[in-house]
Design an enzyme around this catalytic site. Structure first.
Site, short mmCIF file in Angstrom:
data_model
loop_
_atom_site.label_atom_id
_atom_site.label_comp_id
_atom_site.label_asym_id
_atom_site.label_seq_id
_atom_site.Cartn_x
_atom_site.Cartn_y
_atom_site.Cartn_z
N CYS A 86 0.87 -1.18 0.00
CA CYS A 86 0.00 0.00 0.00
C CYS A 86 0.90 1.23 0.00
CB CYS A 86 -0.99 -0.03 1.16
SG CYS A 86 -0.27 0.10 2.82
N ASN A 100 2.43 1.41 4.37
CA ASN A 100 2.64 0.14 5.05
C ASN A 100 2.29 0.21 6.54
OD1 ASN A 100 5.37 -2.16 5.69
ND2 ASN A 100 3.32 -2.68 5.05
N CYS A 109 -1.46 0.50 7.28
CA CYS A 109 -2.90 0.19 7.36
C CYS A 109 -3.25 -1.07 6.56
CB CYS A 109 -3.75 1.37 6.87
SG CYS A 109 -3.63 2.86 7.87
N ARG A 110 -3.46 -0.87 5.26
CA ARG A 110 -4.00 -1.95 4.43
C ARG A 110 -3.04 -3.13 4.26
NH1 ARG A 110 -5.51 1.50 -0.67
NH2 ARG A 110 -3.58 2.50 -0.01
N SER A 111 -1.80 -2.86 3.87
CA SER A 111 -0.90 -3.99 3.59
C SER A 111 -0.52 -4.77 4.84
CB SER A 111 0.33 -3.54 2.79
OG SER A 111 1.07 -2.54 3.45
N ASP A 155 -8.66 3.00 1.30
CA ASP A 155 -7.69 3.47 2.29
C ASP A 155 -8.44 4.06 3.48
OD1 ASP A 155 -5.65 4.63 3.76
OD2 ASP A 155 -4.67 5.54 2.03
#
Length: 154
Positions: A9, A12, A14-16, A124
């Protein structure tokens, strides 16, 4: 051969890292040996743990991600991972610019591997509320299961 997956993302945090945690948990539950990591395209958060809201969403779903540390993707990642999965189209475009032509890594959007979600971004949640992190968790957990189905079917 052990498969290897890198989730990417922006920062690095939140999402990933949530995708990494969801994939680790899903692979462990199935007894699948797979190398999993995550990275960001930016350098803003190198060395930081995942966002506290990401940690809380993962923990609420039985997965601990607090030990992860943000890192920036490197050119060598394209030689060490079979699959590099972008959380959104913008990140995918950035990754395509970094990847060398001879690199063996397959680039794709993470949700391309979840039937019915092809071409969609993992939203996001950074500037939103806590509910956005649960939505991301739901997406990455479903995506992890679908990706494992594809890997084990080969």
């Amino acid at each position: 051969m052990t498969h290897s997956i890198l989730f990417v993302c922006l920062g690095n945090i939140c999402r990933s890292p949530m995708a990494e945690g969801a994939m680790r948990a899903a692979a462990e539950a199935r007894g699948i040996d797979i190398h999993i990591d995550s990275a960001g395209t930016g350098s803003w958060h190198i060395g930081d743990p995942p966002d506290s809201r990401a940690q809380a969403a993962a923990r609420a779903n039985g997965v601990e991600i607090s030990g992860q540390q943000a890192r920036q993707i490197s050119a060598s990642d394209f030689d060490h991972f079979h699959h590099i999965l972008a959380m959104d189209g913008s990140v995918l475009g950035d990754l395509a610019l970094i990847q060398r032509p001879q690199s063996p890594a397959a680039l794709s959007l993470f949700l391309d591997h979840l039937p019915g979600r092809e071409g969609q971004d993992v939203a996001d949640p950074y500037y939103g509320g806590d509910d956005g992190f649960q939505t991301v968790w739901d997406d990455v957990a479903a995506g992890a299961e679908a990706l494992l189905d594809l890997i084990t079917a080969r």
